[in-house]
Write a protein that holds these residues in place. Structure first.
Motif, PDB file in Angstrom:
ATOM      1  N   TYR A   4       0.800  -1.217   0.000  1.00 17.03           N
ATOM      2  CA  TYR A   4       0.000   0.000   0.000  1.00 17.03           C
ATOM      3  C   TYR A   4       0.838   1.274   0.000  1.00 17.03           C
ATOM      4  CZ  TYR A   4       0.973   0.154   5.012  1.00 17.03           C
ATOM      5  OH  TYR A   4       1.591   0.196   6.232  1.00 17.03           O
ATOM      6  N   THR A   5       2.146   1.166   0.252  1.00 22.86           N
ATOM      7  CA  THR A   5       3.015   2.340   0.345  1.00 22.86           C
ATOM      8  C   THR A   5       2.929   3.212  -0.898  1.00 22.86           C
ATOM      9  OG1 THR A   5       4.509   1.109   1.766  1.00 22.86           O
ATOM     10  CG2 THR A   5       5.372   3.110   0.776  1.00 22.86           C
ATOM     11  N   LYS A   6       2.801   2.602  -2.062  1.00 16.89           N
ATOM     12  CA  LYS A   6       2.752   3.387  -3.300  1.00 16.89           C
ATOM     13  C   LYS A   6       1.523   4.295  -3.353  1.00 16.89           C
ATOM     14  CE  LYS A   6       0.530  -0.260  -5.961  1.00 16.89           C
ATOM     15  NZ  LYS A   6       0.658  -1.203  -7.061  1.00 16.89           N
ATOM     16  N   TYR A   7       0.459   3.933  -2.657  1.00 18.29           N
ATOM     17  CA  TYR A   7      -0.750   4.758  -2.653  1.00 18.29           C
ATOM     18  C   TYR A   7      -0.604   5.978  -1.758  1.00 18.29           C
ATOM     19  CZ  TYR A   7      -2.816   0.651  -4.820  1.00 18.29           C
ATOM     20  OH  TYR A   7      -3.089  -0.394  -5.663  1.00 18.29           O
ATOM     21  N   LEU A   8       0.351   5.948  -0.836  1.00 17.17           N
ATOM     22  CA  LEU A   8       0.535   7.036   0.117  1.00 17.17           C
ATOM     23  C   LEU A   8       1.485   8.120  -0.399  1.00 17.17           C
ATOM     24  CD1 LEU A   8       0.877   4.941   3.403  1.00 17.17           C
ATOM     25  CD2 LEU A   8      -1.197   5.640   2.204  1.00 17.17           C
ATOM     26  N   GLU A   9       2.239   7.795  -1.433  1.00 20.57           N
ATOM     27  CA  GLU A   9       3.189   8.747  -2.015  1.00 20.57           C
ATOM     28  C   GLU A   9       2.530   9.507  -3.163  1.00 20.57           C
ATOM     29  OE1 GLU A   9       6.247   9.435  -0.965  1.00 20.57           O
ATOM     30  OE2 GLU A   9       6.061   7.963   0.647  1.00 20.57           O
ATOM     31  N   PHE A  10       2.901  10.772  -3.329  1.00 19.34           N
ATOM     32  CA  PHE A  10       2.400  11.557  -4.451  1.00 19.34           C
ATOM     33  C   PHE A  10       3.162  11.166  -5.716  1.00 19.34           C
ATOM     34  CE2 PHE A  10       1.475  14.419  -0.861  1.00 19.34           C
ATOM     35  CZ  PHE A  10       0.119  14.608  -1.063  1.00 19.34           C
ATOM     36  N   SER A  11       2.449  10.790  -6.750  1.00 21.67           N
ATOM     37  CA  SER A  11       3.091  10.487  -8.034  1.00 21.67           C
ATOM     38  C   SER A  11       3.543  11.814  -8.662  1.00 21.67           C
ATOM     39  CB  SER A  11       2.111   9.787  -8.974  1.00 21.67           C
ATOM     40  OG  SER A  11       1.078  10.686  -9.361  1.00 21.67           O
ATOM     41  N   ILE A  52      -3.847  14.661   5.494  1.00 25.81           N
ATOM     42  CA  ILE A  52      -3.833  13.482   6.372  1.00 25.81           C
ATOM     43  C   ILE A  52      -2.492  12.812   6.119  1.00 25.81           C
ATOM     44  CG2 ILE A  52      -4.860  11.227   6.876  1.00 25.81           C
ATOM     45  CD1 ILE A  52      -7.543  12.432   6.073  1.00 25.81           C
ATOM     46  N   PRO A  53      -1.638  12.749   7.134  1.00 23.41           N
ATOM     47  CA  PRO A  53      -0.277  12.251   6.924  1.00 23.41           C
ATOM     48  C   PRO A  53      -0.217  10.779   6.522  1.00 23.41           C
ATOM     49  CG  PRO A  53      -0.686  12.633   9.260  1.00 23.41           C
ATOM     50  CD  PRO A  53      -1.897  13.106   8.522  1.00 23.41           C
ATOM     51  N   ARG A  54       0.900  10.431   5.924  1.00 24.16           N
ATOM     52  CA  ARG A  54       1.121   9.036   5.525  1.00 24.16           C
ATOM     53  C   ARG A  54       1.025   8.106   6.726  1.00 24.16           C
ATOM     54  NH1 ARG A  54       6.517  10.272   2.281  1.00 24.16           N
ATOM     55  NH2 ARG A  54       6.658  11.541   4.123  1.00 24.16           N
ATOM     56  N   SER A  55       1.480   8.568   7.882  1.00 24.22           N
ATOM     57  CA  SER A  55       1.440   7.730   9.088  1.00 24.22           C
ATOM     58  C   SER A  55       0.012   7.381   9.495  1.00 24.22           C
ATOM     59  CB  SER A  55       2.155   8.419  10.246  1.00 24.22           C
ATOM     60  OG  SER A  55       1.530   9.651  10.545  1.00 24.22           O
ATOM     61  N   SER A  56      -0.952   8.178   9.026  1.00 20.63           N
ATOM     62  CA  SER A  56      -2.369   7.899   9.269  1.00 20.63           C
ATOM     63  C   SER A  56      -3.048   7.355   8.025  1.00 20.63           C
ATOM     64  CB  SER A  56      -3.081   9.169   9.739  1.00 20.63           C
ATOM     65  OG  SER A  56      -2.547   9.623  10.952  1.00 20.63           O
ATOM     66  N   MET A  57      -2.212   6.860   7.093  1.00 18.50           N
ATOM     67  CA  MET A  57      -2.679   6.249   5.843  1.00 18.50           C
ATOM     68  C   MET A  57      -3.270   7.270   4.870  1.00 18.50           C
ATOM     69  SD  MET A  57      -1.659   3.265   6.407  1.00 18.50           S
ATOM     70  CE  MET A  57      -2.314   2.156   5.204  1.00 18.50           C
ATOM     71  N   GLY A  58      -2.798   8.510   4.922  1.00 18.36           N
ATOM     72  CA  GLY A  58      -3.240   9.537   3.988  1.00 18.36           C
ATOM     73  C   GLY A  58      -2.719   9.253   2.587  1.00 18.36           C
ATOM     74  N   LEU A  59      -3.611   9.283   1.628  1.00 19.62           N
ATOM     75  CA  LEU A  59      -3.277   8.966   0.242  1.00 19.62           C
ATOM     76  C   LEU A  59      -2.473  10.083  -0.427  1.00 19.62           C
ATOM     77  CD1 LEU A  59      -6.736   7.548  -0.853  1.00 19.62           C
ATOM     78  CD2 LEU A  59      -4.615   6.242  -0.573  1.00 19.62           C
ATOM     79  N   GLY A  60      -1.703   9.726  -1.421  1.00 22.56           N
ATOM     80  CA  GLY A  60      -0.954  10.676  -2.224  1.00 22.56           C
ATOM     81  C   GLY A  60      -1.774  11.145  -3.405  1.00 22.56           C
ATOM     82  N   ILE A  61      -2.860  11.849  -3.110  1.00 26.20           N
ATOM     83  CA  ILE A  61      -3.763  12.354  -4.145  1.00 26.20           C
ATOM     84  C   ILE A  61      -3.912  13.862  -3.976  1.00 26.20           C
ATOM     85  CG2 ILE A  61      -5.054  10.200  -4.462  1.00 26.20           C
ATOM     86  CD1 ILE A  61      -7.152  11.264  -2.509  1.00 26.20           C
ATOM     87  N   GLU A 106     -12.220   9.467   2.392  1.00 30.91           N
ATOM     88  CA  GLU A 106     -11.775   9.278   1.010  1.00 30.91           C
ATOM     89  C   GLU A 106     -10.308   9.661   0.827  1.00 30.91           C
ATOM     90  OE1 GLU A 106     -15.488  10.119  -1.848  1.00 30.91           O
ATOM     91  OE2 GLU A 106     -15.073  11.736  -0.417  1.00 30.91           O
ATOM     92  N   ARG A 107      -9.751  10.370   1.784  1.00 28.18           N
ATOM     93  CA  ARG A 107      -8.345  10.779   1.730  1.00 28.18           C
ATOM     94  C   ARG A 107      -7.420   9.736   2.346  1.00 28.18           C
ATOM     95  NH1 ARG A 107     -10.968  16.035   2.728  1.00 28.18           N
ATOM     96  NH2 ARG A 107     -10.340  17.389   1.012  1.00 28.18           N
ATOM     97  N   LYS A 108      -7.996   8.668   2.883  1.00 29.81           N
ATOM     98  CA  LYS A 108      -7.215   7.623   3.540  1.00 29.81           C
ATOM     99  C   LYS A 108      -7.238   6.331   2.738  1.00 29.81           C
ATOM    100  CE  LYS A 108      -7.634   8.917   8.383  1.00 29.81           C
ATOM    101  NZ  LYS A 108      -8.019   8.390   9.695  1.00 29.81           N
TER     102      LYS A 108
END
Length: 121
Positions: A4-11, A52-61, A106-108
Motif C-alpha cells: 500500500y506504500t505506493k498509494y501514500l506517495e504523491f506520483s 492526512i499524513p502518511r502515518s495515518s494512511m493519507g493517500l498521495g492524491i 476518502e483521503r485515507k
C-alpha cells in the motif's frame, strides 16, 4: 515494504497537478500566515504536504495535498508551537474550496474500498 506504500506517495502527475493548482506557492505564505520578521531560506524551498499524513494512511492524491514551504511544513508537522490544529483547519478549508464533497475517509487508504463502491445501475 508494504504494497500500500505506493498509494501514500504523491506520483509525479499528482505533484505537478498540485503545484499548478496552488500556483507553485505555499498555501500559508499566500495568506501571510505566521510570517517571520526576516527572510528565511526555508521559505524558498517547497514541498507537497499531506493533509492526512502518511502515518495515518493519507493517500498521495491531490485532494489530500498542497504546496508548502519548508518553513510552514515544519511548523505544521512539528506542532510544538501550538499551530498544528489551526494550520490543519486552514489546510482543510483550502482543500474544501476545490473539493467540497471530498471526505477525510476518502483521503485515507482503505484496503477494502473496492467493496464499498456503488453498484452500477
Amino acid at each position: 515494504m508494504p504494497k500500500y506504500t505506493k498509494y501514500l506517495e504523491f506520483s509525479q502527475k499528482e505533484r505537478t497537478a498540485i503545484r499548478e493548482r496552488d500556483n507553485y506557492r505555499c498555501i500559508f505564505c499566500q495568506i501571510g500566515y505566521e510570517m517571520p520578521s526576516t527572510a528565511v531560506p526555508e521559505m524558498d524551498i517547497t514541498d507537497i504536504m499531506h493533509y492526512i499524513p502518511r502515518s495515518s494512511m493519507g493517500l498521495g492524491i491531490r485532494q489530500n495535498g498542497a504546496v508548502g514551504c519548508r518553513y510552514h511544513h515544519h511548523m505544521m508537522d512539528n506542532g510544538s508551537s501550538g499551530n498544528r490544529k489551526e494550520m490543519l483547519g486552514m489546510f482543510r478549508a483550502y482543500l474544501d474550496e476545490f473539493y467540497p464533497d471530498f471526505t477525510d475517509a476518502e483521503r485515507k487508504y482503505d484496503k477494502w474500498s473496492f467493496l464499498k463502491e456503488k453498484p452500477y445501475v
